[in-house]
Design a protein around this motif. Structure first.
Motif, PDB file in Angstrom:
ATOM      1  N   ASP A 156      34.334  31.323  35.622  1.00  0.00           N
ATOM      2  CA  ASP A 156      33.361  31.981  34.759  1.00  0.00           C
ATOM      3  C   ASP A 156      33.449  33.500  34.938  1.00  0.00           C
ATOM      4  OD1 ASP A 156      32.201  29.606  33.653  1.00  0.00           O
ATOM      5  OD2 ASP A 156      31.159  29.287  35.560  1.00  0.00           O
ATOM      6  N   SER A 157      32.774  34.225  34.059  1.00  0.00           N
ATOM      7  CA  SER A 157      32.734  35.691  34.144  1.00  0.00           C
ATOM      8  C   SER A 157      31.288  36.158  34.244  1.00  0.00           C
ATOM      9  CB  SER A 157      33.389  36.320  32.914  1.00  0.00           C
ATOM     10  OG  SER A 157      34.741  35.905  32.790  1.00  0.00           O
ATOM     11  N   ASP A 158      31.096  37.328  34.866  1.00  0.00           N
ATOM     12  CA  ASP A 158      29.750  37.879  34.948  1.00  0.00           C
ATOM     13  C   ASP A 158      29.443  38.697  33.695  1.00  0.00           C
ATOM     14  OD1 ASP A 158      31.014  40.334  35.175  1.00  0.00           O
ATOM     15  OD2 ASP A 158      30.655  40.525  37.328  1.00  0.00           O
ATOM     16  N   ALA A 159      28.279  39.345  33.686  1.00  0.00           N
ATOM     17  CA  ALA A 159      27.842  40.086  32.497  1.00  0.00           C
ATOM     18  C   ALA A 159      28.752  41.249  32.165  1.00  0.00           C
ATOM     19  CB  ALA A 159      26.416  40.586  32.702  1.00  0.00           C
ATOM     20  N   HIS A 160      29.556  41.698  33.141  1.00  0.00           N
ATOM     21  CA  HIS A 160      30.468  42.824  32.927  1.00  0.00           C
ATOM     22  C   HIS A 160      31.891  42.364  32.602  1.00  0.00           C
ATOM     23  CE1 HIS A 160      27.363  45.531  34.371  1.00  0.00           C
ATOM     24  NE2 HIS A 160      27.188  44.739  35.403  1.00  0.00           N
ATOM     25  N   GLY A 161      32.076  41.039  32.442  1.00  0.00           N
ATOM     26  CA  GLY A 161      33.388  40.515  32.126  1.00  0.00           C
ATOM     27  C   GLY A 161      34.291  40.289  33.318  1.00  0.00           C
ATOM     28  N   ARG A 162      33.776  40.465  34.532  1.00  0.00           N
ATOM     29  CA  ARG A 162      34.573  40.260  35.735  1.00  0.00           C
ATOM     30  C   ARG A 162      34.552  38.787  36.134  1.00  0.00           C
ATOM     31  NH1 ARG A 162      31.611  45.245  38.673  1.00  0.00           N
ATOM     32  NH2 ARG A 162      29.890  43.857  38.096  1.00  0.00           N
ATOM     33  N   SER A 163      35.690  38.296  36.546  1.00  0.00           N
ATOM     34  CA  SER A 163      35.791  36.886  36.925  1.00  0.00           C
ATOM     35  C   SER A 163      34.987  36.600  38.189  1.00  0.00           C
ATOM     36  CB  SER A 163      37.255  36.506  37.158  1.00  0.00           C
ATOM     37  OG  SER A 163      37.995  36.611  35.965  1.00  0.00           O
TER      38      SER A 163
END
Length: 219
Positions: A193-200
């Protein structure tokens, strides 16, 4: 071959194109939707891109790699990056947590594209015992690695580097995004999954299980 996002610029030529090559079924679905949205009456066939040439190319590289006495580096991670400093900084911040659970893990950065990393960033990487940096075209670095930490850019929707690197017998860790769940099957990689900033969001215990506890489940 044309990207999904670049299809509009080919609208006038579409009636004269009888075949479009794409990388996955996701790309095929997106391409069909874009063609319909353009309102262009065409009978263009959409086919999956043949990987035979890429397979042959990587097989030759792997054979030359072995002939030189090279081999996989145990617990070697590879992060492909462009000139974006944030991508490198995020990985450098994450990797100590990986090493805490997987001792001996090392990290290689492979720069992609024409723009190299800033000199100060390369110097920072070189100063870290478990990190190194290579430039585009260093295929041996790909063949040495066991794990590919793949962080696509917004513009990178075809994921050609990923497709080719998976031919190098590498475990890909990729975000659940657009076509990636179709391109990376469970036997070839791990979807995250990714966080709100697009980081895995990397599941490090799962990585340890696959790489250390039960390596036989790989590939």
């Amino acid at each position: 071959s044309v990207s999904v996002s670049g299809l509009a610029s080919f609208a006038n030529a579409l009636p004269r194109i009888d075949r479009i090559m794409v990388n996955s079924e996701w790309h095929a679905r997106e391409m069909r939707k874009r063609i319909l949205a353009l309102g262009v009456g065409v009978s263009t066939d959409i086919h999956l891109y043949p990987v035979a040439l890429a397979v042959a190319k990587w097989r030759q590289r792997a054979e030359a790699f072995v002939e030189r006495g090279e081999k996989k580096v145990r617990l070697r991670f590879l992060h492909c990056c462009d000139s974006r400093v944030r991508s490198v900084a995020d990985m450098l911040a994450l990797f100590p947590s990986i090493r805490a659970l997987i001792p001996g893990a090392s990290l290689a950065f492979l720069t992609m594209g024409h723009d190299p990393l800033p000199a100060e960033v390369r110097q920072a990487i070189d100063a870290i015992e478990w990190a190194s940096c290579s430039t585009a075209g260093d295929f041996d670095e790909v063949l040495r690695a066991e794990v590919l930490m793949y962080a696509p850019t917004v513009q990178d929707v075809r994921h050609q580097p990923l497709l080719e690197m998976m031919l190098a017998n590498i475990l890909a860790v990729v975000p659940k995004r657009d076509s990636l769940p179709e391109l990376v099957t469970p036997d070839r990689g791990i979807l995250v999954d990714s966080d709100a900033h697009g980081r895995s969001i990397i599941d490090i215990p799962l990585l340890k299980h696959v790489l250390v506890d039960e390596p036989s489940v790989r590939l």
